[in-house]
Write a protein that holds these residues in place. Sequence first.
Motif, PDB file in Angstrom:
ATOM      1  N   GLU A 149       1.148  -1.150  -0.357  1.00  0.00           N
ATOM      2  CA  GLU A 149      -0.135   0.744   0.082  1.00  0.00           C
ATOM      3  C   GLU A 149       1.221   1.278  -0.152  1.00  0.00           C
ATOM      4  O   GLU A 149       1.550   1.412   0.998  1.00  0.00           O
ATOM      5  N   ALA A 150       0.289   2.276  -0.830  1.00  0.00           N
ATOM      6  CA  ALA A 150       1.048   2.896  -0.661  1.00  0.00           C
ATOM      7  C   ALA A 150       1.080   4.260  -0.026  1.00  0.00           C
ATOM      8  O   ALA A 150      -0.662   4.359   0.470  1.00  0.00           O
ATOM      9  N   PRO A 151       2.045   4.928   0.463  1.00  0.00           N
ATOM     10  CA  PRO A 151       2.070   6.412   1.294  1.00  0.00           C
ATOM     11  C   PRO A 151       0.403   6.898   1.173  1.00  0.00           C
ATOM     12  O   PRO A 151      -0.034   8.100   1.981  1.00  0.00           O
ATOM     13  N   THR A 152       0.914   7.378   0.024  1.00  0.00           N
ATOM     14  CA  THR A 152       0.045   8.177  -0.729  1.00  0.00           C
ATOM     15  C   THR A 152      -1.139   7.710  -1.608  1.00  0.00           C
ATOM     16  O   THR A 152      -0.185   7.429  -2.549  1.00  0.00           O
ATOM     17  N   SER A 153      -2.076   8.053  -2.024  1.00  0.00           N
ATOM     18  CA  SER A 153      -3.043   7.627  -2.832  1.00  0.00           C
ATOM     19  C   SER A 153      -3.225   9.195  -4.334  1.00  0.00           C
ATOM     20  O   SER A 153      -3.281  10.132  -4.198  1.00  0.00           O
ATOM     21  N   ARG A 154      -3.435   7.803  -5.268  1.00  0.00           N
ATOM     22  CA  ARG A 154      -3.315   8.352  -6.261  1.00  0.00           C
ATOM     23  C   ARG A 154      -4.292   9.649  -6.550  1.00  0.00           C
ATOM     24  O   ARG A 154      -4.955   9.341  -6.199  1.00  0.00           O
ATOM     25  N   ALA A 155      -3.953  10.473  -7.166  1.00  0.00           N
ATOM     26  CA  ALA A 155      -5.227  11.662  -7.972  1.00  0.00           C
ATOM     27  C   ALA A 155      -5.994  10.918  -8.274  1.00  0.00           C
ATOM     28  O   ALA A 155      -5.213  10.120  -9.224  1.00  0.00           O
ATOM     29  N   ARG A 215       2.210  15.649  -6.933  1.00  0.00           N
ATOM     30  CA  ARG A 215       0.581  16.340  -7.101  1.00  0.00           C
ATOM     31  C   ARG A 215       0.978  18.156  -6.720  1.00  0.00           C
ATOM     32  O   ARG A 215      -0.050  18.600  -7.572  1.00  0.00           O
ATOM     33  N   ARG A 270      -0.700  15.155   4.491  1.00  0.00           N
ATOM     34  CA  ARG A 270      -0.871  13.793   3.365  1.00  0.00           C
ATOM     35  C   ARG A 270      -1.949  12.834   5.366  1.00  0.00           C
ATOM     36  O   ARG A 270      -1.910  13.241   6.142  1.00  0.00           O
ATOM     37  N   GLY A 313      -3.648   8.915   3.354  1.00  0.00           N
ATOM     38  CA  GLY A 313      -3.331   8.991   2.191  1.00  0.00           C
ATOM     39  C   GLY A 313      -3.782   9.888   1.739  1.00  0.00           C
ATOM     40  O   GLY A 313      -3.419   9.913  -0.017  1.00  0.00           O
ATOM     41  N   TYR A 323       6.186  11.737  -5.098  1.00  0.00           N
ATOM     42  CA  TYR A 323       5.312  11.309  -5.399  1.00  0.00           C
ATOM     43  C   TYR A 323       4.080  12.647  -4.712  1.00  0.00           C
ATOM     44  O   TYR A 323       3.221  14.011  -5.359  1.00  0.00           O
TER      45      TYR A 323
END
Lengths: 645, 312
Positions: free
Chosen positions: A82-88, B299, B91, B94, B295
């Motif tokens: 699971e990536a720490p940031t969700s994709r846009a 963003r 953040r 997530g 990332y």
Amino acid sequence: MIDRGSKPIGRVVATEVLPASPHQFHFWTAVEAPLGIGAIVRVENGGDGRVVYAVVTDGKAYSDLATPLHDVLAAEGNPTGEAPTSRAEIRLWTAAVLRQVPEEPVQPVPLAEVRLASRVDVETALRMDAYLRGERPTGIPVGLYTAGGLSSPVYVDADFLLGPESAHLNITGISGLATKTSAVEFLIGSIFEHFPTHKGRVAAVCFNVKGPDLCFLDQPGPLTDAEKQMYVDLGIEPKPFENVSYYAPFRPDGVNLNTLRSNPELVGTVEPLVWGLREVLDYHEVLLNRDDVDAKADAFIDFLADRVVEKEFADEWGNLHRVKNFIDLERLFRAIFDGLESAGRSDMWRTHHIATIRKVRNRLLNISVRCKGLVTDDGSVSDLPFGTFEDRRVYVIDVAGMDNLGQDLVFTRIVSQLREHLERRNLGVEHVVVFVDELNKYAPQDGPDTYVRKMLLDISERGRYLGLVLFGAQQFRSQVHKRVVGNAGTVLFGRMDLDELATPGYQVLSPATKIKMATMPKGELMIRHPHFTHPVFVKFPRPAVLTGRGGVERFPPAVDVSFEDAVARQLAQLDRGVAAARVKDLIAGRPEDDVRRALLATRRARPKDVLTFFQSRLPTAVQRTEMKPKSGVSVVRPVEDPYGP
Amino acid sequence: MAHAGIRKVIVRAGGVAGGGRMATHAGAPLETPFGTAEIVEGDRIRAIPVIPREAPPGVAFLGGIQRYSVDGWFGATPVVRAHVAAAALCRNGGELVTVATRHEDFLVAPLAVLSDSEREALAAREERLYPSEPGSRRHPLLEIQLAVQVVDRRRAEVEATVAKEYREAKPGGLLVVDGSVTAHSAFAKDSRLLGIVKSHETQFLNGADVVTAMTLEPGHRSSVFAPKYERGAPVHSWYVRLWPWEGQDITHGLVRVERYATDASVSEADEISGWLMRERAPLSTPDARWDRLLYPIHRVEDLLRAKAGSWS
């Protein structure tokens, strides 16, 4: 003043590749927006006050991921990582315009905020305001539009459902999901409750063509609290039909009714459907094979219908005939054949060849055998009350137990009679809804051009002017004649088969709409109506009547009984005081046909003193006398030479 | 000899294959190729393996963008139109939520060499008008470079303003900035500010330390060292290799982490390097710097570019 209603949930976007046009546009929303295929939205341009109403027809979601391979690389091949940031992520919706206010000039949809439609918006978007407001509203509730927490009734216009503007309804859906029949039952109930009195009286004729589907419309069925609330929202009282008349032919024995509504508690409410020669002769085209009956046979049948049946007819051999039933008809044929034989002219009779006469005789007399139970030899008739149809009454004709030929005859004759009475304005009501299931069987796109199909085409194309409205149902719309489905002003779709959705008739629908149609739960429909620019999805509650399956469980069909018991039981249903033993005594030793005639007459008359009336209709019994051989007759002696002196 | 053949020879000889990207001109000369540093973790730079670990909750990311164009000339004097913007996204579970954002549109020109009427015309058109240094001799291209230096400074100032606004909104939050922390002097002694430097123009290490730092294996960090800057509070820094560099350039996947010097900046280097390894996903493609660009910073830039709209 425009009701701004709910908060904005999205915004119209337009690019050179995905522009906004007068008929379609795209908008984005947050991922969690309460929106789906079929939702109605409103776009409002603050500048010139233009408001656009639209229905969501497609949706896409995508992220800023350049290629799927990059996701694999980032996760190092571990799909659970699971990536720490969700994709846009984007939810991009496509909507088809339902209505623009003002209607002119027609312009592309403004790049403005998008809101979920309110109840008033739904009314306006579907142009229901035109027939729900005013002095003489003609709205018939058809279901609830539900999206984003809103539950708003959707109405169809009675002028476009039952005529005269357009008419007819067609419903398609996979069998076995209790959608087609349930929807029609619910809609007929809604029509009965909301059809405006200023438009006249309305009745429904339903052909029960399979199982016990329509056999318990007068019995209350179970409803959940949610379904009861849906009835409240729709303004319909959840109750079974109060006025239902059931008709069914007899079984071949002529006394047991050929219906699954044969439980002793209910069978008394089923009227027998019995026809004689005249009723059949008018629709001989339905019964006789066109490949077999040629123009010469047609001419002879027409001669019989015009000149012979129910008229005084004198043949060339001094016999006077009055043909009222199949027995009389057989007598006439016998007289013709005997007369021709005795006269030595064995080939022609009144320009008709003997072979043609024999062929017609065989075919006609065979009808009473093939449709035994419906068609009687002796001319007894028990029919629908053409001329005294009642307002808001359902007439159910149970032909589920009949073979195809019998079903065709019943269907053709009843619909023809309805049409004739409506043309003469003497049916008793001004509008009749005729519900026919399995339309692909009666009006197939391919196959022979049968009398039934011709009649259905005629109703579809001209029925709306008469008030004769066809509610047809089938599993595969693509297999029904195009002119029948094409003339249906209102079209309902239940859950659909994917193969059916792949046929050309569904090309106008988006892939997302098709997927929704292929996965729709019970109780949900897509509806197309002349006032709606695009189809909309609605939910409807189960009809408040007992289903066929539930009815059979609660009222198990009775087992066929002996002739005597059946007669006794039927008379007891008319009068509980009638003793079975007395009936059996009365009919003992009598010809069954005499008993059937008396029983039918009693059922038709429904006298106060059932037994006396029944007895009076029985022919006077001839006293049986034992014939003893006469004594004193001499025995004939054998003669050796019969030619001898 | 074929390209692949040379790479094999180098690898066989104990070297590492490079990216082999074709170029036609030498790049711009490095302005500040060398700096000095003091090693603060041990006595030499070592490669230290790091264990990927969860990022702390509530981390915020700050980045900025700048755009400019030469929109006109008064004689041979350029007039530069510019847009700079910065934003900080926090953040949460997530999802990235905007906490602070700023942007500025302005003109830059060597006002000292313009006439009164030219200056007045520009001032009437744009509220913000910044002067650039005129060159010692008139050179249009040099004057454009001097104007762009103003744009650079304005972007750094906007980023610093956004950082302050973020700190006011979230006093205890960890803030990751794109680039060196030295641009945020107001945060000196603030151990919750973390800089991620993607360019390696200035080399602070020397000798074997450079080789160790620049050839780190993926999932390794260097020892902590203290780069010497001319101004500002002392800073601690270390390298982290995020992605393998074999077959790529030597700086592929290599970032330098900066923090204002505190006791924690050495003791927490493993922990921070660990969660930076986790920040490799999602990839910030299609950005060409995806191997070093986190990332969330990508963003931030996307957000600012979307808000800026098209450049016309």
